[in-house]
Design a protein around this motif. Sequence first.
Motif, PDB file in Angstrom:
ATOM      1  N   LYS A 126      -4.011 -18.899  53.654  1.00  0.00           N
ATOM      2  CA  LYS A 126      -5.459 -18.686  53.482  1.00  0.00           C
ATOM      3  C   LYS A 126      -6.251 -19.975  53.619  1.00  0.00           C
ATOM      4  N   HIS A 127      -5.567 -21.111  53.518  1.00  0.00           N
ATOM      5  CA  HIS A 127      -6.262 -22.400  53.483  1.00  0.00           C
ATOM      6  C   HIS A 127      -7.114 -22.582  54.737  1.00  0.00           C
ATOM      7  N   GLY A 128      -8.378 -22.939  54.533  1.00  0.00           N
ATOM      8  CA  GLY A 128      -9.279 -23.101  55.666  1.00  0.00           C
ATOM      9  C   GLY A 128      -9.499 -21.818  56.429  1.00  0.00           C
ATOM     10  N   HIS A 129      -9.408 -20.692  55.714  1.00  0.00           N
ATOM     11  CA  HIS A 129      -9.579 -19.368  56.340  1.00  0.00           C
ATOM     12  C   HIS A 129      -8.625 -19.198  57.528  1.00  0.00           C
ATOM     13  N   GLY A 130      -7.394 -19.696  57.354  1.00  0.00           N
ATOM     14  CA  GLY A 130      -6.370 -19.552  58.383  1.00  0.00           C
ATOM     15  C   GLY A 130      -6.288 -20.712  59.351  1.00  0.00           C
ATOM     16  N   GLU A 131      -7.226 -21.647  59.289  1.00  0.00           N
ATOM     17  CA  GLU A 131      -7.245 -22.750  60.241  1.00  0.00           C
ATOM     18  C   GLU A 131      -6.070 -23.696  60.035  1.00  0.00           C
ATOM     19  N   PHE A 132      -5.686 -23.917  58.766  1.00  0.00           N
ATOM     20  CA  PHE A 132      -4.545 -24.801  58.492  1.00  0.00           C
ATOM     21  C   PHE A 132      -3.268 -24.233  59.100  1.00  0.00           C
ATOM     22  N   ALA A 133      -3.023 -22.937  58.897  1.00  0.00           N
ATOM     23  CA  ALA A 133      -1.823 -22.307  59.456  1.00  0.00           C
ATOM     24  C   ALA A 133      -1.843 -22.365  60.983  1.00  0.00           C
ATOM     25  N   LYS A 134      -3.014 -22.209  61.565  1.00  0.00           N
ATOM     26  CA  LYS A 134      -3.137 -22.280  63.030  1.00  0.00           C
ATOM     27  C   LYS A 134      -2.715 -23.653  63.525  1.00  0.00           C
ATOM     28  N   GLU A 187      -0.744 -25.757  61.905  1.00  0.00           N
ATOM     29  CA  GLU A 187       0.686 -25.893  61.642  1.00  0.00           C
ATOM     30  C   GLU A 187       1.516 -25.239  62.743  1.00  0.00           C
ATOM     31  N   MET A 188       1.117 -24.062  63.168  1.00  0.00           N
ATOM     32  CA  MET A 188       1.854 -23.367  64.224  1.00  0.00           C
ATOM     33  C   MET A 188       1.780 -24.144  65.529  1.00  0.00           C
ATOM     34  N   ALA A 189       0.604 -24.671  65.858  1.00  0.00           N
ATOM     35  CA  ALA A 189       0.465 -25.448  67.089  1.00  0.00           C
ATOM     36  C   ALA A 189       1.326 -26.706  67.034  1.00  0.00           C
ATOM     37  N   ALA A 190       1.333 -27.386  65.897  1.00  0.00           N
ATOM     38  CA  ALA A 190       2.103 -28.623  65.764  1.00  0.00           C
ATOM     39  C   ALA A 190       3.601 -28.371  65.859  1.00  0.00           C
ATOM     40  N   ARG A 191       4.028 -27.195  65.449  1.00  0.00           N
ATOM     41  CA  ARG A 191       5.453 -26.868  65.441  1.00  0.00           C
ATOM     42  C   ARG A 191       5.895 -26.084  66.673  1.00  0.00           C
ATOM     43  N   GLY A 192       4.949 -25.743  67.533  1.00  0.00           N
ATOM     44  CA  GLY A 192       5.282 -24.973  68.727  1.00  0.00           C
ATOM     45  C   GLY A 192       5.671 -23.546  68.413  1.00  0.00           C
ATOM     46  N   LEU A 193       5.049 -22.966  67.389  1.00  0.00           N
ATOM     47  CA  LEU A 193       5.371 -21.614  66.965  1.00  0.00           C
ATOM     48  C   LEU A 193       4.248 -20.651  67.348  1.00  0.00           C
ATOM     49  N   SER A 194       4.634 -19.405  67.627  1.00  0.00           N
ATOM     50  CA  SER A 194       3.646 -18.371  67.891  1.00  0.00           C
ATOM     51  C   SER A 194       3.778 -17.205  66.921  1.00  0.00           C
ATOM     52  N   ASP A 195       4.783 -17.265  66.070  1.00  0.00           N
ATOM     53  CA  ASP A 195       5.073 -16.177  65.135  1.00  0.00           C
ATOM     54  C   ASP A 195       4.812 -16.653  63.711  1.00  0.00           C
ATOM     55  N   LEU A 196       3.925 -15.961  63.009  1.00  0.00           N
ATOM     56  CA  LEU A 196       3.573 -16.352  61.651  1.00  0.00           C
ATOM     57  C   LEU A 196       4.774 -16.264  60.710  1.00  0.00           C
ATOM     58  N   GLU A 197       5.648 -15.307  60.914  1.00  0.00           N
ATOM     59  CA  GLU A 197       6.825 -15.182  60.063  1.00  0.00           C
ATOM     60  C   GLU A 197       7.761 -16.378  60.233  1.00  0.00           C
ATOM     61  N   ALA A 198       7.836 -16.905  61.448  1.00  0.00           N
ATOM     62  CA  ALA A 198       8.661 -18.093  61.681  1.00  0.00           C
ATOM     63  C   ALA A 198       8.085 -19.295  60.946  1.00  0.00           C
TER      64      ALA A 198
END
Length: 233
Positions: free
Chosen positions: A127-135, A137-148
């Motif tokens: 929820k942090h940053g209305h999802g912006e933080f997770a976005k 994180e996924m870009a930095a890790r090369g992930l496209s799956d939230l569960e991953a």
Amino acid sequence: MTDPAQSQTLPRQALPRVVAIGFNKCGTRSLAELFRAAGHRVIHHKIRDRWPVPRRIGKVMRDNLDAGRKVFDSAEDYTFYCDLIVNDGRSTWDGAGAFREILRDYPDTILLLNLRDREQWIASRLKHGHGEFAKREMAARGLSDLEALKDEWRAEWDRHLSDVRAFMVDKPAHYIEFNFDNDDPAELSAKLPAYHLEPESLRDIGRSRGKKMSPLKRAAKKLNAHLRPRFFR
């Protein structure tokens, strides 16, 4: 080395550093306010010492380690440090994992492992940053799956706790654990008597996502979180 229980007469500027080595979204803002209310100089994620763009403590730490400098070089004149992550969408690095180097460079430091329920921590990060933080994180890790992403966070949480506890087992004078779900703020204050922390100052000030607001205001805050420029210096 200075035992915090024996340093009650030290002036505050001479006190050992306290570094929170739990992850962000584990009460870091509340801890920062606790130390700030007691009159201590605090770094919570950003170092607001240079105008107009603040520095990120995580980036300062990472750059120092890469250059062979002491981990808090150029940011040593503070008592409390927390929220040590830096993530610019291209890479992610958390200074919480540099606990060995922190004690190597500053042997008097007290390490504070701030904790909460792991799954609630993950939910809060999402929820942090209305999802912006997770976005990011996924870009930095090369992930496209939230569960991953959630699985990587779980593995990092478990590994970090195990590594910290194993390393600090023979250093009890320099180690404190505080679980926001279960522990009494008065106990934390009692473990750091020289810092004159007031338990009533430790409030859960970061938990705001459940507050009711109009759909328009919520949409505006989300849009701002995702579109406003961010500078990682």
